[in-house]
Design a protein around this motif. Structure first.
Motif, PDB file in Angstrom:
ATOM      1  N   ASN A 105       0.841  -1.199   0.000  1.00 33.98           N
ATOM      2  CA  ASN A 105       0.000   0.000   0.000  1.00 33.98           C
ATOM      3  C   ASN A 105       0.874   1.246   0.000  1.00 33.98           C
ATOM      4  O   ASN A 105       2.084   1.161   0.185  1.00 33.98           O
ATOM      5  CB  ASN A 105      -0.914   0.014   1.227  1.00 33.98           C
ATOM      6  N   VAL A 106       0.229   2.386  -0.164  1.00 29.81           N
ATOM      7  CA  VAL A 106       0.929   3.662  -0.108  1.00 29.81           C
ATOM      8  C   VAL A 106       0.406   4.432   1.095  1.00 29.81           C
ATOM      9  O   VAL A 106      -0.802   4.632   1.233  1.00 29.81           O
ATOM     10  CB  VAL A 106       0.708   4.495  -1.391  1.00 29.81           C
ATOM     11  N   ILE A 107       1.315   4.841   1.963  1.00 30.16           N
ATOM     12  CA  ILE A 107       0.930   5.687   3.095  1.00 30.16           C
ATOM     13  C   ILE A 107       1.081   7.122   2.623  1.00 30.16           C
ATOM     14  O   ILE A 107       2.143   7.522   2.145  1.00 30.16           O
ATOM     15  CB  ILE A 107       1.795   5.401   4.336  1.00 30.16           C
ATOM     16  N   GLU A 108      -0.009   7.864   2.711  1.00 33.18           N
ATOM     17  CA  GLU A 108      -0.061   9.220   2.167  1.00 33.18           C
ATOM     18  C   GLU A 108      -0.734  10.170   3.137  1.00 33.18           C
ATOM     19  O   GLU A 108      -1.489   9.744   4.014  1.00 33.18           O
ATOM     20  CB  GLU A 108      -0.840   9.236   0.849  1.00 33.18           C
ATOM     21  N   LEU A 109      -0.462  11.451   2.951  1.00 37.56           N
ATOM     22  CA  LEU A 109      -1.224  12.503   3.621  1.00 37.56           C
ATOM     23  C   LEU A 109      -2.290  12.931   2.636  1.00 37.56           C
ATOM     24  O   LEU A 109      -1.990  13.478   1.577  1.00 37.56           O
ATOM     25  CB  LEU A 109      -0.328  13.685   3.994  1.00 37.56           C
ATOM     26  N   ASN A 110      -3.527  12.643   2.975  1.00 38.27           N
ATOM     27  CA  ASN A 110      -4.651  13.005   2.111  1.00 38.27           C
ATOM     28  C   ASN A 110      -4.948  14.504   2.245  1.00 38.27           C
ATOM     29  O   ASN A 110      -4.569  15.129   3.239  1.00 38.27           O
ATOM     30  CB  ASN A 110      -5.878  12.178   2.519  1.00 38.27           C
ATOM     31  N   GLY A 111      -5.621  15.059   1.272  1.00 36.42           N
ATOM     32  CA  GLY A 111      -5.953  16.477   1.271  1.00 36.42           C
ATOM     33  C   GLY A 111      -6.838  16.914   2.429  1.00 36.42           C
ATOM     34  O   GLY A 111      -6.904  18.096   2.751  1.00 36.42           O
ATOM     35  N   ASN A 112      -7.509  15.965   3.085  1.00 28.26           N
ATOM     36  CA  ASN A 112      -8.334  16.323   4.245  1.00 28.26           C
ATOM     37  C   ASN A 112      -7.536  16.259   5.548  1.00 28.26           C
ATOM     38  O   ASN A 112      -8.078  16.486   6.619  1.00 28.26           O
ATOM     39  CB  ASN A 112      -9.572  15.417   4.329  1.00 28.26           C
ATOM     40  N   GLY A 113      -6.233  15.911   5.448  1.00 25.56           N
ATOM     41  CA  GLY A 113      -5.381  15.880   6.631  1.00 25.56           C
ATOM     42  C   GLY A 113      -5.195  14.511   7.242  1.00 25.56           C
ATOM     43  O   GLY A 113      -4.400  14.351   8.167  1.00 25.56           O
ATOM     44  N   LEU A 114      -5.911  13.503   6.742  1.00 26.07           N
ATOM     45  CA  LEU A 114      -5.793  12.156   7.293  1.00 26.07           C
ATOM     46  C   LEU A 114      -4.580  11.450   6.687  1.00 26.07           C
ATOM     47  O   LEU A 114      -4.415  11.421   5.469  1.00 26.07           O
ATOM     48  CB  LEU A 114      -7.055  11.342   6.991  1.00 26.07           C
ATOM     49  N   ILE A 115      -3.755  10.890   7.544  1.00 28.70           N
ATOM     50  CA  ILE A 115      -2.650  10.048   7.089  1.00 28.70           C
ATOM     51  C   ILE A 115      -3.208   8.636   7.024  1.00 28.70           C
ATOM     52  O   ILE A 115      -3.698   8.111   8.025  1.00 28.70           O
ATOM     53  CB  ILE A 115      -1.439  10.144   8.035  1.00 28.70           C
ATOM     54  N   ARG A 116      -3.155   8.051   5.835  1.00 29.17           N
ATOM     55  CA  ARG A 116      -3.822   6.773   5.617  1.00 29.17           C
ATOM     56  C   ARG A 116      -3.003   5.895   4.689  1.00 29.17           C
ATOM     57  O   ARG A 116      -2.147   6.380   3.952  1.00 29.17           O
ATOM     58  CB  ARG A 116      -5.208   7.003   5.026  1.00 29.17           C
ATOM     59  N   ALA A 117      -3.290   4.593   4.734  1.00 32.54           N
ATOM     60  CA  ALA A 117      -2.695   3.639   3.804  1.00 32.54           C
ATOM     61  C   ALA A 117      -3.763   3.303   2.771  1.00 32.54           C
ATOM     62  O   ALA A 117      -4.889   2.955   3.130  1.00 32.54           O
ATOM     63  CB  ALA A 117      -2.252   2.385   4.537  1.00 32.54           C
ATOM     64  N   VAL A 118      -3.403   3.440   1.501  1.00 28.22           N
ATOM     65  CA  VAL A 118      -4.353   3.163   0.417  1.00 28.22           C
ATOM     66  C   VAL A 118      -3.724   2.180  -0.564  1.00 28.22           C
ATOM     67  O   VAL A 118      -2.495   2.091  -0.680  1.00 28.22           O
ATOM     68  CB  VAL A 118      -4.772   4.456  -0.320  1.00 28.22           C
ATOM     69  N   GLU A 158       8.708   2.814   8.834  1.00 25.15           N
ATOM     70  CA  GLU A 158       8.257   2.700  10.226  1.00 25.15           C
ATOM     71  C   GLU A 158       7.624   4.006  10.711  1.00 25.15           C
ATOM     72  O   GLU A 158       6.582   3.990  11.374  1.00 25.15           O
ATOM     73  CB  GLU A 158       9.423   2.334  11.144  1.00 25.15           C
ATOM     74  N   ARG A 159       8.261   5.124  10.384  1.00 22.48           N
ATOM     75  CA  ARG A 159       7.715   6.419  10.799  1.00 22.48           C
ATOM     76  C   ARG A 159       6.362   6.681  10.145  1.00 22.48           C
ATOM     77  O   ARG A 159       5.444   7.201  10.787  1.00 22.48           O
ATOM     78  CB  ARG A 159       8.692   7.542  10.449  1.00 22.48           C
ATOM     79  N   ALA A 160       6.244   6.346   8.875  1.00 19.14           N
ATOM     80  CA  ALA A 160       4.975   6.549   8.170  1.00 19.14           C
ATOM     81  C   ALA A 160       3.888   5.673   8.792  1.00 19.14           C
ATOM     82  O   ALA A 160       2.772   6.143   9.053  1.00 19.14           O
ATOM     83  CB  ALA A 160       5.139   6.247   6.684  1.00 19.14           C
ATOM     84  N   ALA A 161       4.205   4.406   9.036  1.00 19.68           N
ATOM     85  CA  ALA A 161       3.221   3.484   9.620  1.00 19.68           C
ATOM     86  C   ALA A 161       2.799   3.931  11.011  1.00 19.68           C
ATOM     87  O   ALA A 161       1.630   3.794  11.396  1.00 19.68           O
ATOM     88  CB  ALA A 161       3.794   2.070   9.659  1.00 19.68           C
ATOM     89  N   ALA A 162       3.722   4.482  11.781  1.00 17.79           N
ATOM     90  CA  ALA A 162       3.409   4.942  13.139  1.00 17.79           C
ATOM     91  C   ALA A 162       2.432   6.121  13.124  1.00 17.79           C
ATOM     92  O   ALA A 162       1.763   6.384  14.125  1.00 17.79           O
ATOM     93  CB  ALA A 162       4.687   5.331  13.873  1.00 17.79           C
ATOM     94  N   ARG A 163       2.351   6.827  12.000  1.00 17.47           N
ATOM     95  CA  ARG A 163       1.475   8.001  11.918  1.00 17.47           C
ATOM     96  C   ARG A 163       0.120   7.694  11.281  1.00 17.47           C
ATOM     97  O   ARG A 163      -0.706   8.597  11.119  1.00 17.47           O
ATOM     98  CB  ARG A 163       2.181   9.104  11.137  1.00 17.47           C
ATOM     99  N   LEU A 164      -0.129   6.427  10.933  1.00 16.93           N
ATOM    100  CA  LEU A 164      -1.413   6.069  10.326  1.00 16.93           C
ATOM    101  C   LEU A 164      -2.579   6.509  11.202  1.00 16.93           C
ATOM    102  O   LEU A 164      -2.535   6.372  12.430  1.00 16.93           O
ATOM    103  CB  LEU A 164      -1.501   4.561  10.093  1.00 16.93           C
ATOM    104  N   PHE A 165      -3.580   7.033  10.559  1.00 15.63           N
ATOM    105  CA  PHE A 165      -4.842   7.496  11.166  1.00 15.63           C
ATOM    106  C   PHE A 165      -4.688   8.768  11.991  1.00 15.63           C
ATOM    107  O   PHE A 165      -5.618   9.172  12.671  1.00 15.63           O
ATOM    108  CB  PHE A 165      -5.521   6.388  11.973  1.00 15.63           C
ATOM    109  N   GLU A 166      -3.534   9.405  11.932  1.00 12.39           N
ATOM    110  CA  GLU A 166      -3.374  10.729  12.539  1.00 12.39           C
ATOM    111  C   GLU A 166      -3.983  11.759  11.595  1.00 12.39           C
ATOM    112  O   GLU A 166      -4.063  11.534  10.397  1.00 12.39           O
ATOM    113  CB  GLU A 166      -1.891  11.102  12.692  1.00 12.39           C
ATOM    114  N   TYR A 167      -4.378  12.863  12.176  1.00 16.49           N
ATOM    115  CA  TYR A 167      -4.770  14.016  11.366  1.00 16.49           C
ATOM    116  C   TYR A 167      -3.663  15.043  11.466  1.00 16.49           C
ATOM    117  O   TYR A 167      -3.119  15.287  12.538  1.00 16.49           O
ATOM    118  CB  TYR A 167      -6.088  14.629  11.842  1.00 16.49           C
ATOM    119  N   SER A 168      -3.320  15.616  10.334  1.00 17.42           N
ATOM    120  CA  SER A 168      -2.294  16.641  10.263  1.00 17.42           C
ATOM    121  C   SER A 168      -2.894  17.784   9.457  1.00 17.42           C
ATOM    122  O   SER A 168      -3.383  17.556   8.350  1.00 17.42           O
ATOM    123  CB  SER A 168      -1.054  16.072   9.569  1.00 17.42           C
TER     124      SER A 168
END
Length: 170
Positions: A67-80, A112-122
């Motif tokens: 998957n790709v861990i991304e910062l979505n435009g709504n601020g959610l860090i998610r894996a897609v 690891e850093r990206a995975a640790a931030r999953l489901f955070e809002y930024s």
């Protein structure tokens, strides 16, 4: 009256020189931009990936477990999924940052850093906290602020200590 025109000329000259320098730096930091190489590669966890957005912009993320861990435009860090990463964008190809020989440049700590931030809002901000800044923060947590894809390329080349070659994902 001539003094303001002189300052305007100096300012425009500095701007032109700055743009030339930025192009020169990116040219030596990126051997192949996305779409310039047809050699596909298998993506590895911790790789930086990107895709085109309406032929004008680029969107980036970190590859992890297919998957790709991304910062979505709504601020959610998610894996897609790769398909979702490309959905509603102009391109149909995910590109992977590689070295000149086509070896994927991956950073396990960034994954690891990206995975640790999953489901955070930024708080998403197009200029101060976008997808490229998210990727940058996973690679170098206390690093510089990046806004543009070219700035991310320069930072990636410094981080991996070599020029980049963007290759399509297999």
């Amino acid at each position: 009256m001539p003094l303001p025109l002189l300052w305007l000329g100096v300012g425009l000259g500095a701007l032109a020189a700055g743009k030339h320098l930025a192009r020169h730096q990116v040219r030596h930091s990126v051997l192949h931009h996305p779409g310039e190489s047809a050699q596909s590669v298998l993506v590895a966890d911790g790789a930086v990936v990107c895709c085109g957005v309406f032929g004008v912009f680029d969107h980036s993320g970190i590859w992890m477990d297919g998957n790709v861990i991304e910062l979505n435009g709504n601020g959610l860090i998610r894996a897609v999924s790769p398909q979702r990463f490309l959905a509603n964008r102009s391109g149909n190809t995910i590109y992977v940052a590689c070295d000149s020989a086509g070896n994927v440049l991956a950073d396990a700590l960034a994954a690891e850093r990206a995975a640790a931030r999953l489901f955070e809002y930024s708080a998403y901000d197009l200029l101060r906290n976008n997808c490229h800044q998210f990727v940058q923060s996973c690679l170098v947590p206390q690093g510089e602020c990046v806004t543009l894809f070219n700035e991310l390329n320069l930072s990636l080349a410094r981080h991996f200590r070599q020029p980049l070659s963007w290759r399509p994902a297999a």
